[in-house]
Motif scaffolding. Structure first.
Motif, mmCIF file in Angstrom:
data_model
loop_
_atom_site.group_PDB
_atom_site.id
_atom_site.type_symbol
_atom_site.label_atom_id
_atom_site.label_comp_id
_atom_site.label_asym_id
_atom_site.label_seq_id
_atom_site.Cartn_x
_atom_site.Cartn_y
_atom_site.Cartn_z
ATOM 1 N N LEU A 90 20.209 -29.219 2.384
ATOM 2 C CA LEU A 90 19.479 -27.968 2.207
ATOM 3 C C LEU A 90 20.028 -26.892 3.140
ATOM 4 O O LEU A 90 20.261 -25.757 2.715
ATOM 5 C CB LEU A 90 17.990 -28.192 2.482
ATOM 6 N N VAL A 91 20.244 -27.238 4.404
ATOM 7 C CA VAL A 91 20.756 -26.274 5.381
ATOM 8 C C VAL A 91 22.118 -25.750 4.946
ATOM 9 O O VAL A 91 22.381 -24.539 4.984
ATOM 10 C CB VAL A 91 20.839 -26.905 6.784
ATOM 11 N N ALA A 92 22.991 -26.650 4.520
ATOM 12 C CA ALA A 92 24.334 -26.251 4.106
ATOM 13 C C ALA A 92 24.300 -25.313 2.905
ATOM 14 O O ALA A 92 25.025 -24.312 2.855
ATOM 15 C CB ALA A 92 25.170 -27.483 3.777
ATOM 16 N N LEU A 93 23.439 -25.614 1.955
ATOM 17 C CA LEU A 93 23.338 -24.775 0.767
ATOM 18 C C LEU A 93 22.776 -23.396 1.104
ATOM 19 O O LEU A 93 23.250 -22.373 0.608
ATOM 20 C CB LEU A 93 22.468 -25.460 -0.288
ATOM 21 N N ILE A 94 21.770 -23.373 1.966
ATOM 22 C CA ILE A 94 21.149 -22.101 2.334
ATOM 23 C C ILE A 94 22.133 -21.218 3.104
ATOM 24 O O ILE A 94 22.193 -20.011 2.902
ATOM 25 C CB ILE A 94 19.879 -22.344 3.176
ATOM 26 N N GLU A 95 22.917 -21.832 3.978
ATOM 27 C CA GLU A 95 23.871 -21.063 4.778
ATOM 28 C C GLU A 95 24.904 -20.350 3.906
ATOM 29 O O GLU A 95 25.457 -19.331 4.296
ATOM 30 C CB GLU A 95 24.570 -21.990 5.772
ATOM 31 N N ASN A 96 25.171 -20.910 2.721
ATOM 32 C CA ASN A 96 26.171 -20.324 1.832
ATOM 33 C C ASN A 96 25.547 -19.577 0.654
ATOM 34 O O ASN A 96 26.187 -19.344 -0.358
ATOM 35 C CB ASN A 96 27.095 -21.427 1.300
ATOM 36 N N GLN A 97 24.290 -19.218 0.781
ATOM 37 C CA GLN A 97 23.559 -18.606 -0.331
ATOM 38 C C GLN A 97 23.049 -17.224 0.087
ATOM 39 O O GLN A 97 22.439 -17.077 1.138
ATOM 40 C CB GLN A 97 22.391 -19.517 -0.738
ATOM 41 N N LEU A 98 23.279 -16.241 -0.732
ATOM 42 C CA LEU A 98 22.850 -14.873 -0.440
ATOM 43 C C LEU A 98 21.361 -14.659 -0.715
ATOM 44 O O LEU A 98 20.811 -13.621 -0.366
ATOM 45 C CB LEU A 98 23.662 -13.887 -1.289
ATOM 46 N N LEU A 99 20.722 -15.664 -1.305
ATOM 47 C CA LEU A 99 19.330 -15.528 -1.715
ATOM 48 C C LEU A 99 18.396 -15.198 -0.555
ATOM 49 O O LEU A 99 17.394 -14.508 -0.720
ATOM 50 C CB LEU A 99 18.876 -16.829 -2.396
#
Length: 262
Positions: A90-99
């Motif tokens: 989750l952390v990795a995905l959020i770090e790369n997400q502009l959302l």
């Protein structure tokens, strides 16, 4: 608040938040991640309950950019990813997400057990993430929760295991907070109210002492020592007066399992 983005909409907490917000007439974008095949049927069951609501829009995390919901508050269910030992994804995905950028409000649902000393690295990674999010957004709230139980609880929790596994297969992990417990609908109701307040950090606590032990006794779980877990003292402590008894909450949890034939 009439629009919300829910990250982890088919998780245990995420589903209950989504369902409650829809019942209150809000528009909800439910953002989800791909699950293991063995759990996919649970998503289908949850989808049947909320997917037909005209105010619900389902999106996959890697393809949703927030269009049409630019000013909507965003809720992140870190809690459930942590419980099943998948928080780094989750952390990795959020770090790369502009959302998560340039939003008026972001809410994190977090486990109290992350203050356990053995999760120091996990906590540091979480704090870095939240610090980064705070630099990009106007207002960030953190809600720290003990064990949360009720319908749709995952097998990462000992309570759920008592319903679906043999006794010799039960496993209590350090990720489960044994000093306290709250029923999921009480958690959702209180947090939705607190989201309208100005405090930035909350710690939710059951008004009834030794709540986890009382649930364990009802489930005939043998005596489990309550771990001493150090936690930060900063944060507004919120006493939750349970609207649902321990017994009724656990019966509702069991009834869902029997209905689904798990």
């Amino acid at each position: 608040m009439d629009k919300v983005i829910m990250i982890g909409t088919f998780e245990f907490l995420g589903f209950h938040f989504t369902k409650k917000m829809l019942e209150e007439g809000m528009e909800v974008v439910g953002v989800h991640f791909n699950k293991e095949k063995k759990e996919s049927y649970l998503i289908e069951e949850k989808r049947l309950q909320i997917g037909r609501n005209a105010n619900f829009l389902e999106e996959k995390f890697n393809s949703f950019n927030g269009e049409g919901f630019e000013s909507a508050p965003l809720i992140v269910d870190y809690y459930d990813f942590f419980m099943r030992e998948d928080e780094e994804q989750l952390v990795a995905l959020i770090e790369n997400q502009l959302l998560l950028q340039n939003r008026e409000k972001i809410i994190f649902l977090l486990p109290l057990s992350i203050f356990n000393k053995e999760f120091k690295d996990n906590r540091n990674n979480l704090e870095k993430l939240i610090s980064s999010v705070k630099k990009q957004n106007q207002f960030v709230q953190e809600f720290f929760l003990p064990t949360v139980y009720g319908p749709w609880q995952s097998e990462a929790f000992l309570f759920q295991q008592t319903f679906v596994k043999k006794r010799d297969e039960w496993k209590l992990t350090a990720r489960e907070w044994t000093a306290d417990a709250l029923y999921v609908e009480d958690v959702v109701a209180n947090i939705l109210k607190l989201m309208e307040q100005d405090e930035k950090r909350y710690i939710l606590k059951n008004a009834v002492s030794a709540a986890w032990k009382k649930c364990a006794k009802f489930l005939e779980i043998e005596e489990v020592p309550v771990r001493t877990i150090d936690r930060g003292d900063d944060g507004c402590e919120v006493i939750v007066h349970q609207a649902t008894s321990f017994e009724m909450g656990l019966i509702k949890q069991k009834n869902i399992i029997e209905t689904l034939g798990m």
